[in-house]
Design an enzyme around this catalytic site. Structure first.
Site, PDB file in Angstrom:
ATOM      1  NE  ARG A 286       2.854   7.544   2.398  1.00  0.00           N
ATOM      2  CZ  ARG A 286       3.433   6.475   2.909  1.00  0.00           C
ATOM      3  NH1 ARG A 286       4.088   5.639   2.133  1.00  0.00           N
ATOM      4  NH2 ARG A 286       3.331   6.219   4.181  1.00  0.00           N
TER       5      ARG A 286
ATOM      6  CG  ASN B 140       8.649  -1.577   0.287  1.00  0.00           C
ATOM      7  OD1 ASN B 140       7.982  -1.455   1.305  1.00  0.00           O
ATOM      8  ND2 ASN B 140       9.380  -0.591  -0.208  1.00  0.00           N
TER       9      ASN B 140
ATOM     10  CG  HIS C 266      11.112  -1.775   5.082  1.00  0.00           C
ATOM     11  ND1 HIS C 266       9.748  -1.707   4.981  1.00  0.00           N
ATOM     12  CD2 HIS C 266      11.403  -2.926   5.731  1.00  0.00           C
ATOM     13  CE1 HIS C 266       9.231  -2.780   5.553  1.00  0.00           C
ATOM     14  NE2 HIS C 266      10.212  -3.532   6.007  1.00  0.00           N
TER      15      HIS C 266
ATOM     16  NE  ARG D 195       9.580   6.574   8.995  1.00  0.00           N
ATOM     17  CZ  ARG D 195       8.676   6.395   8.049  1.00  0.00           C
ATOM     18  NH1 ARG D 195       8.805   5.426   7.177  1.00  0.00           N
ATOM     19  NH2 ARG D 195       7.623   7.190   7.982  1.00  0.00           N
TER      20      ARG D 195
ATOM     21  N   PRO E 183       0.793  -1.221   0.000  1.00  0.00           N
ATOM     22  CG  PRO E 183      -0.872  -1.548   1.603  1.00  0.00           C
ATOM     23  CD  PRO E 183       0.414  -2.125   1.099  1.00  0.00           C
ATOM     24  CG  ASN E 184      -0.394   4.328   1.180  1.00  0.00           C
ATOM     25  OD1 ASN E 184      -1.353   4.766   0.563  1.00  0.00           O
ATOM     26  ND2 ASN E 184      -0.479   3.879   2.411  1.00  0.00           N
TER      27      ASN E 184
ATOM     28  CB  ALA F 138       1.496   0.499   6.793  1.00  0.00           C
TER      29      ALA F 138
END
Length: 155
Positions: free
Chosen positions: A23, A79, A105, A112, A15-16, A82
């Site tokens: 982003r 990858n 990643h 993080r 996702p994303n 989340a």
């Protein structure tokens, strides 16, 4: 260039990741997903591997892609975005894969937010490439190539 009988590596993007380049470039860099896939493809070709890429924003579809790779791919580079941190369905699918799995990643999750520090994918992966930005994609392909070579030599 890879031959038709080159070992297949399936690169899965969660996702994303389709928003890379737009982003949070201060975290993920300016490169698009297409840029990363191109770099992975070039490295795969250099290593004598075939590369296939899929991106999805849906957990179930990512699980289906892992299932689809069973029996036809020698390795997965994942990858999962989340989903890395909570997708037990992805964990179980990867555990049933049977080939090499490398977790990937762009950023370093351990540096993080605390919720990113746990990976449910790590336990079913041979290793993790994290925190190297765009360099991570070719590094993941190199890791797969070496692991496949070791497997072949040990067979």
């Amino acid at each position: 260039m890879s031959s038709p009988d080159a070992p297949l590596v399936v690169l899965l993007s969660g996702p994303n990741l389709d928003l890379l380049g737009e982003r949070e470039p201060e975290i993920y860099g300016p490169d698009t997903l297409a840029d990363h896939v191109a770099a992975a493809g070039a490295e795969a070709s250099r290593c004598g591997l075939a590369l296939e890429h899929h991106q999805t924003n849906h957990e179930g579809e990512l699980v289906d892609l892992v299932h689809d790779a069973r029996g036809r791919a020698a390795a997965l580079i994942v990858n999962a975005g989340a989903l890395t941190h909570y997708s037990w369905s992805l964990h179980d699918a990867l555990a049933a894969f049977g080939g090499i799995v490398v977790e990937l990643h762009l950023s370093n999750p351990a540096a993080r937010e605390p919720w990113r520090h746990t990976s449910v994918v790590a336990a079913v992966s041979q290793g993790t490439i994290a925190g190297f930005g765009a360099l991570g994609y070719p590094l993941a392909v190199q890791a797969v190539a070496r692991l496949l070579a070791e497997r072949t030599a040990g067979a």
